[in-house]
Design a protein around this motif. Structure first.
Motif, PDB file in Angstrom:
ATOM      1  N   GLU A 159      45.698  41.542  44.643  1.00 58.03           N
ATOM      2  CA  GLU A 159      45.925  42.982  44.712  1.00 58.03           C
ATOM      3  C   GLU A 159      44.621  43.702  45.048  1.00 58.03           C
ATOM      4  O   GLU A 159      44.591  44.642  45.830  1.00 58.03           O
ATOM      5  CB  GLU A 159      46.454  43.509  43.363  1.00 58.03           C
ATOM      6  N   TYR A 160      43.554  43.231  44.427  1.00 63.02           N
ATOM      7  CA  TYR A 160      42.270  43.872  44.633  1.00 63.02           C
ATOM      8  C   TYR A 160      41.827  43.711  46.075  1.00 63.02           C
ATOM      9  O   TYR A 160      41.319  44.642  46.702  1.00 63.02           O
ATOM     10  CB  TYR A 160      41.226  43.282  43.685  1.00 63.02           C
ATOM     11  N   LYS A 161      42.050  42.511  46.601  1.00 62.80           N
ATOM     12  CA  LYS A 161      41.660  42.238  47.977  1.00 62.80           C
ATOM     13  C   LYS A 161      42.425  43.144  48.934  1.00 62.80           C
ATOM     14  O   LYS A 161      41.946  43.538  49.974  1.00 62.80           O
ATOM     15  CB  LYS A 161      41.928  40.771  48.283  1.00 62.80           C
ATOM     16  N   LYS A 162      43.654  43.463  48.567  1.00 67.53           N
ATOM     17  CA  LYS A 162      44.473  44.323  49.415  1.00 67.53           C
ATOM     18  C   LYS A 162      43.922  45.745  49.441  1.00 67.53           C
ATOM     19  O   LYS A 162      44.320  46.547  50.261  1.00 67.53           O
ATOM     20  CB  LYS A 162      45.887  44.387  48.860  1.00 67.53           C
ATOM     21  N   GLY A 163      43.054  46.081  48.506  1.00 70.72           N
ATOM     22  CA  GLY A 163      42.439  47.388  48.557  1.00 70.72           C
ATOM     23  C   GLY A 163      42.737  48.285  47.375  1.00 70.72           C
ATOM     24  O   GLY A 163      42.370  49.442  47.360  1.00 70.72           O
ATOM     25  N   SER A 164      43.430  47.769  46.373  1.00 71.03           N
ATOM     26  CA  SER A 164      43.709  48.606  45.210  1.00 71.03           C
ATOM     27  C   SER A 164      42.448  48.823  44.393  1.00 71.03           C
ATOM     28  O   SER A 164      41.472  48.091  44.543  1.00 71.03           O
ATOM     29  CB  SER A 164      44.736  47.936  44.302  1.00 71.03           C
ATOM     30  N   THR A 165      42.508  49.785  43.507  1.00 67.70           N
ATOM     31  CA  THR A 165      41.420  49.963  42.557  1.00 67.70           C
ATOM     32  C   THR A 165      41.506  48.844  41.546  1.00 67.70           C
ATOM     33  O   THR A 165      42.518  48.154  41.450  1.00 67.70           O
ATOM     34  CB  THR A 165      41.577  51.282  41.804  1.00 67.70           C
ATOM     35  N   LEU A 166      40.461  48.694  40.762  1.00 68.68           N
ATOM     36  CA  LEU A 166      40.466  47.645  39.747  1.00 68.68           C
ATOM     37  C   LEU A 166      41.641  47.807  38.801  1.00 68.68           C
ATOM     38  O   LEU A 166      42.367  46.874  38.497  1.00 68.68           O
ATOM     39  CB  LEU A 166      39.158  47.682  38.949  1.00 68.68           C
ATOM     40  N   ARG A 167      41.818  49.052  38.363  1.00 68.20           N
ATOM     41  CA  ARG A 167      42.861  49.276  37.374  1.00 68.20           C
ATOM     42  C   ARG A 167      44.255  49.042  37.959  1.00 68.20           C
ATOM     43  O   ARG A 167      45.091  48.380  37.361  1.00 68.20           O
ATOM     44  CB  ARG A 167      42.769  50.685  36.816  1.00 68.20           C
TER      45      ARG A 167
ATOM     46  N   GLN B 142      36.386  38.612  44.206  1.00 69.82           N
ATOM     47  CA  GLN B 142      35.233  38.694  45.081  1.00 69.82           C
ATOM     48  C   GLN B 142      35.041  40.153  45.466  1.00 69.82           C
ATOM     49  O   GLN B 142      36.009  40.864  45.699  1.00 69.82           O
ATOM     50  CB  GLN B 142      35.481  37.874  46.352  1.00 69.82           C
ATOM     51  N   ALA B 143      33.796  40.555  45.515  1.00 71.88           N
ATOM     52  CA  ALA B 143      33.532  41.932  45.901  1.00 71.88           C
ATOM     53  C   ALA B 143      33.944  42.124  47.352  1.00 71.88           C
ATOM     54  O   ALA B 143      33.732  41.246  48.178  1.00 71.88           O
ATOM     55  CB  ALA B 143      32.050  42.218  45.748  1.00 71.88           C
ATOM     56  N   ARG B 144      34.614  43.233  47.621  1.00 76.93           N
ATOM     57  CA  ARG B 144      34.914  43.462  49.034  1.00 76.93           C
ATOM     58  C   ARG B 144      33.802  44.332  49.605  1.00 76.93           C
ATOM     59  O   ARG B 144      33.068  45.007  48.883  1.00 76.93           O
ATOM     60  CB  ARG B 144      36.252  44.143  49.266  1.00 76.93           C
ATOM     61  N   GLU B 145      33.742  44.281  50.946  1.00 74.66           N
ATOM     62  CA  GLU B 145      32.594  44.921  51.574  1.00 74.66           C
ATOM     63  C   GLU B 145      32.518  46.411  51.250  1.00 74.66           C
ATOM     64  O   GLU B 145      31.473  46.956  50.972  1.00 74.66           O
ATOM     65  CB  GLU B 145      32.655  44.720  53.095  1.00 74.66           C
ATOM     66  N   ASN B 146      33.683  47.039  51.270  1.00 77.22           N
ATOM     67  CA  ASN B 146      33.672  48.486  51.014  1.00 77.22           C
ATOM     68  C   ASN B 146      34.183  48.788  49.614  1.00 77.22           C
ATOM     69  O   ASN B 146      34.683  49.857  49.345  1.00 77.22           O
ATOM     70  CB  ASN B 146      34.528  49.214  52.044  1.00 77.22           C
ATOM     71  N   GLY B 147      34.072  47.784  48.789  1.00 79.43           N
ATOM     72  CA  GLY B 147      34.770  47.853  47.508  1.00 79.43           C
ATOM     73  C   GLY B 147      34.267  48.904  46.537  1.00 79.43           C
ATOM     74  O   GLY B 147      35.053  49.560  45.872  1.00 79.43           O
ATOM     75  N   THR B 148      32.983  49.090  46.467  1.00 80.72           N
ATOM     76  CA  THR B 148      32.427  49.863  45.366  1.00 80.72           C
ATOM     77  C   THR B 148      32.906  51.307  45.310  1.00 80.72           C
ATOM     78  O   THR B 148      33.153  51.825  44.244  1.00 80.72           O
ATOM     79  CB  THR B 148      30.893  49.838  45.408  1.00 80.72           C
ATOM     80  N   GLU B 149      33.048  51.904  46.479  1.00 83.82           N
ATOM     81  CA  GLU B 149      33.462  53.310  46.457  1.00 83.82           C
ATOM     82  C   GLU B 149      34.806  53.453  45.750  1.00 83.82           C
ATOM     83  O   GLU B 149      34.992  54.349  44.955  1.00 83.82           O
ATOM     84  CB  GLU B 149      33.636  53.881  47.863  1.00 83.82           C
ATOM     85  N   VAL B 150      35.725  52.542  46.103  1.00 83.05           N
ATOM     86  CA  VAL B 150      37.069  52.621  45.540  1.00 83.05           C
ATOM     87  C   VAL B 150      37.017  52.510  44.018  1.00 83.05           C
ATOM     88  O   VAL B 150      37.686  53.235  43.312  1.00 83.05           O
ATOM     89  CB  VAL B 150      37.975  51.516  46.112  1.00 83.05           C
ATOM     90  N   ASN B 151      36.145  51.610  43.551  1.00 87.53           N
ATOM     91  CA  ASN B 151      36.072  51.395  42.107  1.00 87.53           C
ATOM     92  C   ASN B 151      35.729  52.647  41.331  1.00 87.53           C
ATOM     93  O   ASN B 151      36.313  52.957  40.324  1.00 87.53           O
ATOM     94  CB  ASN B 151      34.973  50.389  41.772  1.00 87.53           C
ATOM     95  N   ASN B 152      34.706  53.295  41.847  1.00 90.61           N
ATOM     96  CA  ASN B 152      34.150  54.385  41.080  1.00 90.61           C
ATOM     97  C   ASN B 152      35.099  55.560  40.923  1.00 90.61           C
ATOM     98  O   ASN B 152      34.916  56.400  40.066  1.00 90.61           O
ATOM     99  CB  ASN B 152      32.855  54.864  41.731  1.00 90.61           C
TER     100      ASN B 152
END
Lengths: 414, 372
Positions: free
Chosen positions: A314-322, A402-412
């Motif tokens: 799910e995370y790889k697909k682009g969802s937020t962590l939660r 695994q961290a995605r390349e553009n992942g961090t923005e989505v997380n925050n």
């Protein structure tokens, strides 16, 4: 930032780890151990049909009763006597010092017979209800016999036909006593006189009473495990358990990092719950049972792995962590449910149709599956949500993805 | 997720079927000719295991046994032995001895070979184990029937059938392994087989569950079953590997450290778990695909026969063009020969479409997420 959640999580983790370390060993040792672990003797008896005495439910209940008496005479702690199937009795004698003697006592396959002078068997053990030693007014020692209704009639017939002659009472073909018939005895009660002492009368009474096995009984199986081997098996299983569960814990930690830690905590809770359930059900832990528990630890991880893998996806697909955690869990749930339910079906069938050891095994298997499913969908889920919800850990790497390349923005933004 | 051309498990299914048959057929042959090494649970007999104060040799034990005309008894040394020929722990297996006979033998042992500690003695009449085996057999067959029913209810019949065939596969592999190695089969073997069945069905259902999900989400009628099954296996692969690894950790721990008494039990589990994991990926899923394909072909043939010029979506046309070259493979019922070429299902892997869907997924979902 919800630090409180995180704190709760830490308390929860610490509590489970603490409980695990403190209780796993005492709890495991408080469960009743099978003979293969603590040493002892296991005997299986089987009743056999004879023309005079066919096997039926009543007869088996009496055999059971007699065996209980015989075993109690051995003065052991926690012996177990159980009927199995239509014509078998299982006797377990834990921690017995002299198995040979016990087997001899149990195996007195004594069959009581009353015969006339021509050697015809008229009465058998089934006809005798009770036998007791007594001392009468003339200080004579005697054994009083109490017959069943049927037995009383037969005995009346026997004595009527044989007044003035001898009848013989035989135990396993050996003549115990051969009293003279003085008069017809029709009341269903009789006495055998002429015992030299009260003790002799007592012994005869016991023989008559406990010897009154209503049917022919054979020992078809005996197994004795010495205390040395039992201890050896225990030590080795304990070691195998430590290594096995240790390897699984490390593996999860390496591959899923913090999520793996949560799986490990769940796993500890699972082991505790399983042991507590076995204790509560008063199950007996045998060597294959212990092996089953060790294995179930390996299998119990599965539900966690399923949740984590769905989370990663799910995370790889682009969802937020939660969101990934929530959706991953939802999707994993159907899988966990269906895959475990098929195993539970198998366990239930085994329990319903299996016997003895198969049944015990089915309980362990079924319990293991139910509890591992339970800990995964409640505890793992709860702790994971707290971990993600607390927002203290935002690195997907630490959560096992695994961290995605553009992942961090989505997380925050979560 | 890079699903490359090399990941084509279902397309190469004949290879996997062949590998399994190469174990199972010689296995069955071995079971028929060599049979199994049944323990006393099944054959009846007496086992005496003792630990002598001083190491003893097989020959001297056999000499004692010979006095009682029991020279054909099986005698085994174990424990920490000082040499290959002598050890303190001795296991003797004979025919079913009477109590008095056994006591006499043990008394002679003590007299000739010195004092000992009794580790274990077992005496079993011949009927017990066979009964246990029959009971377990019926219970297992019944549980299989129920598994088919449940899986048919939650999934579809073809899944149930494939799952149970995979279970039979695992049981046959383990039986073959025990016949090849002549390891002893006792009553705990039955428990081991049941555990294996429990594990294997669990493992299989996880993949099937993914196939079911993919069928719902991404599958159009007449689509590529093979690619779908491949994708599902691929998506669950990490989980399959991790789970079998953790289970094997614990099984290996049992095998190495659990002691001699559970060695054969854990060996059965080792073989069974590996086979169970293998069969879920390489047997059950391909079998399902095969069954499903047969059904699709049948339906397609029927449709083709009834209305040869049925309307077609542009998607399907595009797909068919994509794979126009990859159409020839076996497993096609003869009826389909009449079918128009464009409607034939595709058997080879579909590199392009697979990649396309994989790439498309994130693109499709991303906008939704960012709305949040």
């Amino acid at each position: 930032m919800r630090k409180q959640e995180f704190l709760k999580l830490i308390v929860c983790v610490a509590a489970i780890v603490g409980l695990f370390c403190a209780f796993v060993s005492p709890l495991a040792y408080s469960i009743r151990q099978g003979l293969d672990l603590q040493g002892g003797t296991h005997v299986v008896l089987e009743a056999e049909d004879t023309p005079e005495a066919p096997v039926n439910h009543d007869a088996m209940e009496r055999v059971l009763h007699i065996m209980e008496k015989r075993v109690n005479e051995l003065g052991l702690t926690e012996p177990m006597i159980q009927r199995q199937g239509e014509r078998r009795i299982i006797i377990e004698l834990p921690g017995i010092k002299d198995p040979d003697k016990a087997i001899a006592v149990i195996g007195k396959t004594a069959m009581l017979e009353f015969k006339d002078e021509e050697g015809n068997t008229v009465l058998t053990g089934t006809d005798l209800k009770d036998a007791k030693e007594q001392t009468d007014q003339q200080n004579q020692h005697l054994v009083s016999l109490d017959f069943s209704d049927e037995g009383g009639k037969k005995f009346a017939e026997l004595t009527t036909k044989n007044v003035g002659r001898r009848i013989a009472i035989l135990l396993d073909g050996e003549v115990l006593t051969a009293p003279n018939v003085k008069e017809p005895i029709t009341g269903g009660k009789a006495v055998i006189t002429g015992q030299r002492s009260l003790e002799e009368a007592h012994n005869l009474a016991i023989l008559l009473r406990s010897g009154a096995l209503p049917v022919k009984v054979n020992i078809i199986e005996t197994r004795t495990v010495g205390p040395t081997l039992g201890q050896d098996s225990k030590d080795k299983s304990e070691f195998a358990f430590t290594i096995g569960i240790g390897a699984v814990l490390v593996f999860m930690l390496l591959f899923y990092r913090l999520s793996g830690l949560i799986a490990d905590i769940s796993l500890m809770a699972y082991v505790l719950l399983l042991l507590a359930a076995l204790k509560f059900l008063d199950a007996t832990l045998t060597l294959p049972g212990v092996a089953g528990i060790i294995l179930s630890v390996g299998m119990a991880v599965d539900a966690n792995v399923l949740i984590f893998e769905h989370f990663k996806e799910e995370y790889k697909k682009g969802s937020t962590l939660r969101m990934s955690m929530n959706n991953g869990f939802k999707r994993a749930f159907t899988t966990i449910f269906d895959s475990n339910l098929t195993t539970i079906i198998a366990a239930m069938v085994l329990f319903a149709f299996g016997t003895g050891s198969i049944r015990g095994f089915a309980i362990t298997l079924g319990l293991g599956v139910v509890l591992s499913m339970f800990t995964a969908i409640t505890l793992s889920n709860f702790m994971l949500k707290m971990l993600v919800g607390s927002n203290v850990v935002t690195s997907p790497f630490l959560l096992g993805a695994q961290a995605r390349e553009n992942g961090t923005e989505v997380n925050n933004r979560a | 997720m890079l699903e490359n051309a090399k990941f084509d498990i279902v397309g190469r299914r004949k290879i996997w079927y062949l590998i399994s048959l190469l174990i199972i057929i010689p296995g069955i042959f071995c079971m028929v000719t060599k049979g199994f090494n049944f323990g006393i649970d099944f054959t009846g007999g007496t086992i005496i295991e003792m630990r002598f104060d001083k190491p003893v040799g097989i020959q001297s034990v056999r000499e004692v046994m010979a006095q009682y005309k029991l020279d054909n008894a099986q005698i085994q040394l174990s424990g920490e032995s000082s040499s290959a020929l002598e050890a303190r722990d001795v296991m003797i297996r004979t025919v079913d001895l009477e109590e008095s006979e056994r006591k006499a033998v043990m008394a002679s042992m003590k007299e000739k070979l010195g004092d000992y500690q009794m580790l274990r003695e077992e005496k079993v009449g011949a009927t017990m184990g066979t009964e246990l085996l029959l009971n377990a057999l019926w219970a297992t067959l019944l549980s299989w029937a129920l598994i088919v029913v449940y899986v048919s209810f939650r999934f579809e019949f073809r899944f149930g059938l494939a799952a149970v065939l995979a279970l039979i596969h695992d049981v046959l592999i383990v039986l073959a392994a025990f016949s090849f190695t002549q390891r002893q089969i006792d009553s705990s073997f039955v428990a081991a087989l049941l555990t294996i069945v429990g594990y294997s069905i669990n493992d299989t259902i996880v993949i099937f569950d993914r196939i079911r999900e993919n069928l719902k989400l991404h599958f159009r009628r007449g689509g590529d079953v093979i690619a779908l099954a491949n994708r599902s296996i691929y998506q669950t692969l990490t989980r399959s590997i991790y789970t079998v690894v953790t289970v094997l950790f614990t099984t290996f721990a049992l095998y190495w450290f659990g002691g001699d008494t559970t060695k054969d039990f854990s060996f059965a589990l080792l073989v069974g778990f590996m086979s169970g994991c293998y069969s879920s990926i390489f047997i059950a899923s391909p079998l399902w695909a095969t069954f499903r394909e047969w059904a699709e072909n049948k339906k397609a043939a029927k449709r083709a026969a009834e209305q040869p010029k049925k309307e077609k979506t542009s998607d399907e046309e595009a797909e068919d063009e994509d794979n126009a070259e990859a159409v020839h493979e076996a497993h096609k019922p003869k009826k389909n020969a009449k079918k128009p070429v464009t409607e034939k299902p595709v058997y080879k892997k579909k590199k392009k479409t697979a990649e396309k869907t994989e790439q498309e997924e994130p693109v499709e979902t991303m906008p939704e997420e960012s709305k949040e």
